[in-house]
Design an enzyme around this catalytic site. Sequence first.
Site, PDB file in Angstrom:
ATOM      1  N   CYS B  87      31.418  47.797  37.856  1.00 28.20           N
ATOM      2  CA  CYS B  87      31.198  46.910  39.015  1.00 28.20           C
ATOM      3  C   CYS B  87      31.382  47.695  40.318  1.00 28.20           C
ATOM      4  O   CYS B  87      30.598  48.591  40.605  1.00 28.20           O
ATOM      5  CB  CYS B  87      32.106  45.697  38.905  1.00 28.20           C
ATOM      6  SG  CYS B  87      31.555  44.328  39.948  1.00 28.20           S
ATOM      7  N   HIS B 195      31.375  43.626  33.113  1.00 32.31           N
ATOM      8  CA  HIS B 195      32.796  43.921  32.931  1.00 32.31           C
ATOM      9  C   HIS B 195      33.204  43.928  31.460  1.00 32.31           C
ATOM     10  O   HIS B 195      33.690  42.903  30.963  1.00 32.31           O
ATOM     11  CB  HIS B 195      33.632  42.864  33.655  1.00 32.31           C
ATOM     12  CG  HIS B 195      33.620  42.991  35.140  1.00 32.31           C
ATOM     13  ND1 HIS B 195      34.481  43.818  35.817  1.00 32.31           N
ATOM     14  CD2 HIS B 195      32.855  42.400  36.080  1.00 32.31           C
ATOM     15  CE1 HIS B 195      34.252  43.725  37.118  1.00 32.31           C
ATOM     16  NE2 HIS B 195      33.260  42.878  37.311  1.00 32.31           N
ATOM     17  N   GLU B 197      35.816  45.193  30.228  1.00 35.00           N
ATOM     18  CA  GLU B 197      37.273  45.018  30.130  1.00 35.00           C
ATOM     19  C   GLU B 197      37.668  43.545  30.168  1.00 35.00           C
ATOM     20  O   GLU B 197      38.801  43.198  29.845  1.00 35.00           O
ATOM     21  CB  GLU B 197      37.975  45.815  31.249  1.00 35.00           C
ATOM     22  CG  GLU B 197      38.047  45.151  32.620  1.00 35.00           C
ATOM     23  CD  GLU B 197      36.740  45.199  33.419  1.00 35.00           C
ATOM     24  OE1 GLU B 197      35.683  45.494  32.836  1.00 35.00           O
ATOM     25  OE2 GLU B 197      36.785  44.917  34.638  1.00 35.00           O
TER      26      GLU B 197
END
Lengths: 77, 223
Positions: B87, B195, B197
């Site tokens: 990002c 994302h 994560e």
Amino acid sequence: MKARIFVTLKPGVLDPQGKAIHHALAGLGFDGVNDVRAGKVIELDLADDTGDAAIDEMCRKLLANTVIENYRIERLG
Amino acid sequence: MKSAVIVFPGSNCDRDLAVAFREISGQEPAMVWHGDSKLPDGLDIIGVPGGFSYGDYLRSGAMAARSPIMRAVADAAARGVAVIGICNGFQILTEAGLLPGALMRNAGINFVCRNVQLGVANNQTLFTTAYEAGEAISVPVAHHDGNYQADTETLDRLEGEGRVALRYLETVNGSARNIAGIVNESGNVIGMMPHPERAIDARHGGTDGRRLFDSILSRFVTA
């Protein structure tokens, strides 16, 4: 000594912000606006002996992203 | 796997990324402040996290890309240390010149925050070996400036060299050729807007991001 840096998107690069402004102008009844491109102006207050090459380097290294943007330097005396 | 996460003023996914590194590798990542000029020795991977570094001043990622620690990150990348930019991290890596192109305002102007379908365009990169080729995965995005653009020559080169790792399978932000993630020429640096994560724990809605970290880990376990 002051210098003004005009940073603009390169021709052909989509400018969603300009499009939104264009749309808003049309909404206010302003006809005949063919296109809108938004950019930014950065004003620098510089030491009097700052050379053109140094200002140009500032533009290339930080103030503009030359992948997508053009810049123009205007010295204000 | 020895990892570090760079923390900029305005980072907000740094701890999520640290959790992912810890969960997958079992080792505690080092958190490195942007004003530092040195990274810990012996790193396998450096994470450049999401967020709004420096309030997105000037351009997203522009200020962070010029911070002292990024010179050390560039040196490490040149030595072959793996780097993942997610990002805002992707924006920072392009601004720093570690990846080609630029991330521009989403074509639809709106901030986009939802799960999106991604296709694994190349499962031979360091970061995607645990996925099937062409597999569709669901990973969240949350960005305003995710519209990937580069000149035609650069896009053709990325495609020709298999450097498009991930592609959107739906309309998200106007990215050229639906590019969601790319790797650098030597394959050790990835930048991606989604994302992974945030998708490593079923309790958070999905685990499709986990294998991205598994892919990285497998490299350092077998090596």
